[in-house]
Design an enzyme around this catalytic site. Structure first.
Site, PDB file in Angstrom:
ATOM      1  NE  ARG A  50      39.127 -52.518  19.291  1.00  0.00           N
ATOM      2  CZ  ARG A  50      40.205 -51.847  18.894  1.00  0.00           C
ATOM      3  NH1 ARG A  50      40.768 -50.960  19.688  1.00  0.00           N
ATOM      4  NH2 ARG A  50      40.706 -52.045  17.689  1.00  0.00           N
ATOM      5  CG  ASP A  52      31.899 -48.170  16.583  1.00  0.00           C
ATOM      6  OD1 ASP A  52      33.048 -48.323  17.028  1.00  0.00           O
ATOM      7  OD2 ASP A  52      31.620 -48.214  15.370  1.00  0.00           O
ATOM      8  NE  ARG A 201      27.279 -46.711  12.877  1.00  0.00           N
ATOM      9  CZ  ARG A 201      27.856 -45.779  13.645  1.00  0.00           C
ATOM     10  NH1 ARG A 201      28.815 -46.131  14.492  1.00  0.00           N
ATOM     11  NH2 ARG A 201      27.483 -44.530  13.544  1.00  0.00           N
TER      12      ARG A 201
END
Length: 265
Positions: A50, A52, A201
């Site tokens: 998945r 973001d 990130r």
């Protein structure tokens, strides 16, 4: 029943991430709508990883099961006819359906690679908004590479894990962390067996802290060992993050693409 795998590319700027949500403004929502439009029956899909909100994919891999018989190229062209410009099926492949040895987009994956594109210039570039992150301070790539070495290997990455992460374990195996400068663009490549929520990130933000001189390279090793999310840098912007590749056993024969349409990879 047949198990079909698709290679999907998307620009995540306009989407609220990959996974389905109530507002239906996600890549998975839009993809499953297109699958139903083409197949005339609902088809539930499973993805390799998945992403973001705002994160892109050079090659996401999904699978679904169906009893329909269609040429593989029909799945590509037919589904794409119902998709917006920001999402496209790049390839399709039918896989053996054996209960004891079955392909699974997520669980059959051996490794995942992400790229992060960072524009390093005193002035922001409007043409790169949504395509690259931005840092206006000068970056010392040598110090960042030195700091990144501590990330290689099997570690507890709790310090770089989102509080919303649902992974069962924070322990992941990092295979590679690479930094390359192309003029004013810095490209980070991270490859691991799997990643935690926001892990890439958070790592990028911490490496940038080292690059701008806020912390020495050894600081990153201390943060990793401390396992405390509060010690690391804030989560960096999603704009320049790209899911680049999902690796599988060659026995599955997936027609994955080696080339990227972007000049940095």
């Amino acid at each position: 029943m047949k198990r079909i795998a698709l290679g999907v590319q998307y620009d995540g700027t306009a989407w609220n991430g990959y996974q389905k949500q109530l507002d239906r403004n996600t890549v998975q929502d839009r993809l499953e709508i297109a699958l139903q439009e083409f197949a005339r029956v609902p088809l539930a899909s499973t993805c390799a990883g998945r992403t973001d909100t705002g994160v892109h994919a050079l090659e996401q891999v999904i699978h679904f099961d169906t009893d329909l018989t269609r040429p593989m190229q029909s799945w590509v062209r037919g589904v794409n006819a119902f998709l917006p410009d920001s999402i496209a099926v790049r390839w399709a492949s039918e896989l053996p359906h054996h209960p004891d040895c079955e392909f699974h987009a997520r669980f059959s994956a051996r490794a995942r690679t992400y790229h992060y594109v960072l524009y390093n210039n005193p002035v922001r570039a409007p043409l790169l908004v949504g395509r690259a992150g931005w840092v206006f301070r000068p970056l010392d790539i040598g110090l960042m590479r030195e700091a990144a070495q501590c990330l290689i290997g099997t570690h507890d990455f709790s310090a770089f894990r989102s509080s919303q992460c649902q992974a069962k374990s924070p322990i992941k195996q990092m295979h590679e962390v690479r930094l390359e400068r192309h003029g004013q663009v810095v490209v980070f490549t991270v490859r691991a067996n799997a990643f935690l929520h926001h892990m890439v990130r958070n790592l990028i933000g911490s490496l940038i802290y080292v690059g701008i001189g806020r912390h020495p390279p050894l600081w990153l090793a201390d943060v990793l060992a401390g396992r405390d999310r509060n010690d690391a840098a804030p989560t960096f912007m999603p704009d320049g993050l790209y899911l680049a590749k999902i690796e599988y056993d060659p026995k599955w024969g997936l027609p994955q693409e080696a080339a990227s349409p972007l000049p940095w990879f």
